[in-house]
Enzyme design. Sequence first.
Site, short mmCIF file in Angstrom:
data_model
loop_
_atom_site.label_atom_id
_atom_site.label_comp_id
_atom_site.label_asym_id
_atom_site.label_seq_id
_atom_site.Cartn_x
_atom_site.Cartn_y
_atom_site.Cartn_z
N GLU A 114 0.08 -2.97 7.16
CA GLU A 114 -0.38 -2.74 5.79
C GLU A 114 0.76 -3.06 4.84
OE1 GLU A 114 -1.49 1.39 5.43
OE2 GLU A 114 -2.83 1.29 7.15
N LYS A 116 3.29 -2.18 1.95
CA LYS A 116 3.80 -0.90 1.46
C LYS A 116 3.79 -0.98 -0.07
CE LYS A 116 7.41 2.49 2.27
NZ LYS A 116 7.68 2.89 0.90
N ARG A 137 2.64 14.10 -4.18
CA ARG A 137 3.26 14.47 -2.91
C ARG A 137 4.15 15.70 -3.08
NH1 ARG A 137 8.10 12.88 -0.31
NH2 ARG A 137 7.88 13.15 1.93
N GLU A 171 -2.06 5.49 -2.31
CA GLU A 171 -0.95 5.21 -3.22
C GLU A 171 -1.51 4.81 -4.59
OE1 GLU A 171 1.98 5.66 -1.82
OE2 GLU A 171 3.46 4.52 -2.98
N LYS A 312 11.31 -2.52 5.32
CA LYS A 312 11.57 -2.67 3.88
C LYS A 312 12.09 -4.07 3.60
CE LYS A 312 12.00 0.46 1.19
NZ LYS A 312 11.94 1.81 0.70
N CYS A 429 18.64 -5.97 -44.02
CA CYS A 429 19.69 -6.03 -42.99
C CYS A 429 19.65 -7.40 -42.29
CB CYS A 429 19.45 -4.90 -42.00
SG CYS A 429 20.36 -5.07 -40.47
S1 IVH Z 1 1.64 5.88 5.33
C1 IVH Z 1 2.60 9.60 7.46
N1 IVH Z 1 1.02 3.55 4.29
O1 IVH Z 1 5.40 5.04 1.25
C2 IVH Z 1 2.59 8.27 6.85
N2 IVH Z 1 2.53 4.95 3.12
O2 IVH Z 1 8.00 5.83 2.25
C3 IVH Z 1 2.59 8.39 5.41
N3 IVH Z 1 3.27 4.03 1.00
O3 IVH Z 1 4.91 8.50 0.92
C4 IVH Z 1 2.51 7.19 4.65
N4 IVH Z 1 2.11 2.16 1.09
O4 IVH Z 1 3.79 6.93 -0.75
C5 IVH Z 1 1.73 4.69 4.17
N5 IVH Z 1 0.34 1.48 3.44
C6 IVH Z 1 1.05 2.61 3.33
C7 IVH Z 1 1.86 2.85 2.21
C8 IVH Z 1 2.60 4.04 2.15
C9 IVH Z 1 2.96 2.88 0.37
C10 IVH Z 1 4.22 5.04 0.50
C11 IVH Z 1 3.70 6.46 0.57
C12 IVH Z 1 4.69 7.20 1.41
C13 IVH Z 1 5.91 6.34 1.28
C14 IVH Z 1 6.83 6.55 2.45
#
Ligand code: IVH
Length: 671
Positions: A114, A116, A137, A171, A312, A429
Site C-alpha cells: 500500500e 504510505k 491517533r 489516513e 520510507k 512604501c
Molecule cells: S497501517 C498497525 N497503512 O503511517 C499498522 N499506516 O507510521 C498501522 N499510514 O499511524 C498503520 N498510510 O497514520 C498503515 N497504508 C497505510 C498507511 C499508514 C499511512 C500512517 C498511519 C500510521 C503511520 C505509521
Amino acid sequence: MEKKAAAERLQELRAQIAQHNYRYHVLDAPQISDAAFDALMQELLQLESLYPELVTLDSPSRRVGGTPSSAFQQVRHFLPMLSLENVFSEKDLRDFYLRLQKNIAAGQISWVGEPKIDGLAVSLYYEEGIFQRGATRGNGYYGEDITHNLLTIRSLPLRLKDAITAEIRGEVFISREGFLKLNECREAQELPPFANPRNAAAGSLRQLDPTVTAERPLDLFVFSLNGIRGIKFPATHWETLQYLGALQFRVNPHVTLLNGFEEALDFCRRMNGLRKELPYEIDGAVLKINSLDEQEQLGSTSRAPRWAVAFKFSAEEAVTRVEDIDVNVGRTGAVTPVAKLAPVLLAGSVVKRASLHNEDILKQKEIMIGDEVLVHKAGDVIPEIIEVLKEKRTGREKPFLMPVSCPSCQRDLKRLPGEVALRCLNPACPAQLIERLVHFASRNGMEIMGLGEALAEQLYTAGLVEDVGDLYSLHKEDLCKLERMGKKSAENLLENLQKSKGNPLHKLIAALGIRFVGDRAARLLAAHFQTLPRLVAATKEELLSVTEVGPKIAASLQEFFGQEETQRVLEKLARAGVNFAALPGGAAGEVEKGLPLQGVTFVFTGTLAQYTRREAKEIIEAKGGKVAGSVSKSTDYVVAGENPGSKLQKARELGVKIITESDWEHLAALS
Ligand code: IVH
C-alpha cells in the site's frame, strides 16, 4: 406531509444522497448535477426541520454546520493505534524479511503493498452500521474526538450496507492541489500559509469550528478494520480491503496483492517511481503480511506490529546554511522574514531562499543566521526549512530580530489586531510598489515575461515607473540605459507589454492586486460585470450579488476603486489601450455603461442546431453586438454550425477565432 410519509421520504432521501455522495466522492463518477443534488439535500433539510424527531445519526444533515466546540473530548481507542516499523533502504527491507522468515512456517509469503499516505491516522467507530464517532491517533491509546470535522469528508459513509459494529482506520490527508489552493486562498486573505499538506490536514482536523473545516479539502483512505460484532471476519488483509471497498469506503487504488519478497520489493520501487505523479503526498510504501492468521502468529511489540513494515522513501531533503535573514515587504505591506540560503539543489531546482512565514515560526524553529538547516519542498513546490541541525552549531551563529521599522521606507511597523504579520502601513512604501509591479506582471496577473523582481526594482529606482500604469509608457531608450539590459531584452519586454494589453479582463483584475481578490474571484467578477468601468462603478449591493463575493471582498473592492491613486492608474492603463472588456473587441477604457457585447462582431456559417440565424442575430444585437455577413480582419468570432461554408476557410486564413454554437451560447449567456 404527514409524519409517516415524511419518515418514508426521508429514508429514501438519505439513501439517495448517500449513493450520490459515494458516486461523486469515492467513485469520481457522479450521475446527477450539483443542482439536482442540492435539491435533494434541500428537501431533506426542510422535512427534517418540520419533523426534528425524525433526524437520524446517518442523516446527511449531520454534515452541515455543526457548532464550534471549545475543546476535544478524549476517546479511548478500542485497540491501541500502533505505529509502523520503518526501513530506509532495500538492504534494511531484506533484513526485515529474513528475520520474519524465521518466525513463519509458510514458504512464500503473500503480502499486500500500500502507499504510505502522508497524512494523519484516524479511527472511525461504527455501531450497527451507523457512524458514531471518529478520533485522532493521539498517544495511541487515547485520541481526540474529531467527529464533527470528519463529517466534512464526503467520502466517509454515515451508514454502511452491513449493520456491523467495527472500528475502521485510515489516513486523512489533503491533496497537493487542495493544499496549493487552500494556501492561495489564505494568502489572498493574508492568513499565514500552511507549510505542507500534512500540516494543513492536521490543522484542519483540529479545528474547533467545523464550518471552517468544511472549507478545507480533507480526504480519506481507509486501510484497516477491527470487527467487533455482526461481522464475518475476513481471512486475509486483501479481503479486508475488498470488504472496505464494498462498504463504500475509499480504498487507495494502488493497493496490490504481492507474491513473495521480490514482488514486494518491486512494489516499493514502483511506488517510489510513481510518487511525484500522485495527486497526494506519500512518504513510503507499506508492506503487510496478507494472512491474518500469520499476522496474529507474529503479533506486535508495544510500538508496532511485526507483520508490517514501512519502506520510507528518501525524502527530497538537503542540508544547507542560512547565510542571512532578510525581511520582505509584500505588496500589501505584510512583512515576512525570508532565509537566504547557500544555493542547494533540491528536487530538480536550485533553492536559494525559504520564506519563514512570520516571526512566530522563526521563534518556534529557533533559526539563527549561520545555522545549518535541513530543507525540503513543501507540497513539492515551496522551499521550507524543516529544522535546524543544532549539533552543527559553532557558537558563531547570530540571532535574528524582526525590525521595528520598515526596511524600505523606515516607517514604524504595526501588528494589526488579530494578525500574525507585522505590517508597513505606508501606501507609498517603495517595497510595496515594487511588489505590486511584480504581482501585476506575474503568471496569475498580466503574464509579462521578463518583468521579475530585479527589473521591477531597477525600473522603480531609476524613476521610470511609479505604478503599474507607467509600465506601458516605457521607451526602448530608457530601458537600454538600465544595467544588464540589452537592446534585445528591451525589445522583448516592450513586445510582451504590448501583448499583455490584449489579456482577458479577469487577468487584469487579478493583476491589480486587490486584497482578497485572487484568480477565482477575478474570473467571477469579469464574467459578471464584463467591463472594468462597470466593475469600478458597481455599488456594494451589485458586488454582493456576484456568486462567491461576500462582504469582505465587496468592501475591499470598494476601498480599492475608491482610492484616487487607483483612478490615476486606471486612466493610465486606459490611455495605453489595455483591454478593459471581458470579450476582445470591447472598447478599452470604455467609460459610460455600454452593453456587454458592445463592439463585438460575429459572423455565422453553416446551420445552427438550436437557433435560427434571425434568433441568433437578435440575441447578439440585444446585447450590443453586431452580426456581419462576411469575414474580415475586424471580425471577432466566426460561429461555425453544421456544414460550414467558405467563411470558415476565410476565418482560418485571417486567423479569426472560430467557435462552436455552444461556445457562442456560453458567451452570450455569460454576457
Ligand atoms: S497501517 C498497525 N497503512 O503511517 C499498522 N499506516 O507510521 C498501522 N499510514 O499511524 C498503520 N498510510 O497514520 C498503515 N497504508 C497505510 C498507511 C499508514 C499511512 C500512517 C498511519 C500510521 C503511520 C505509521
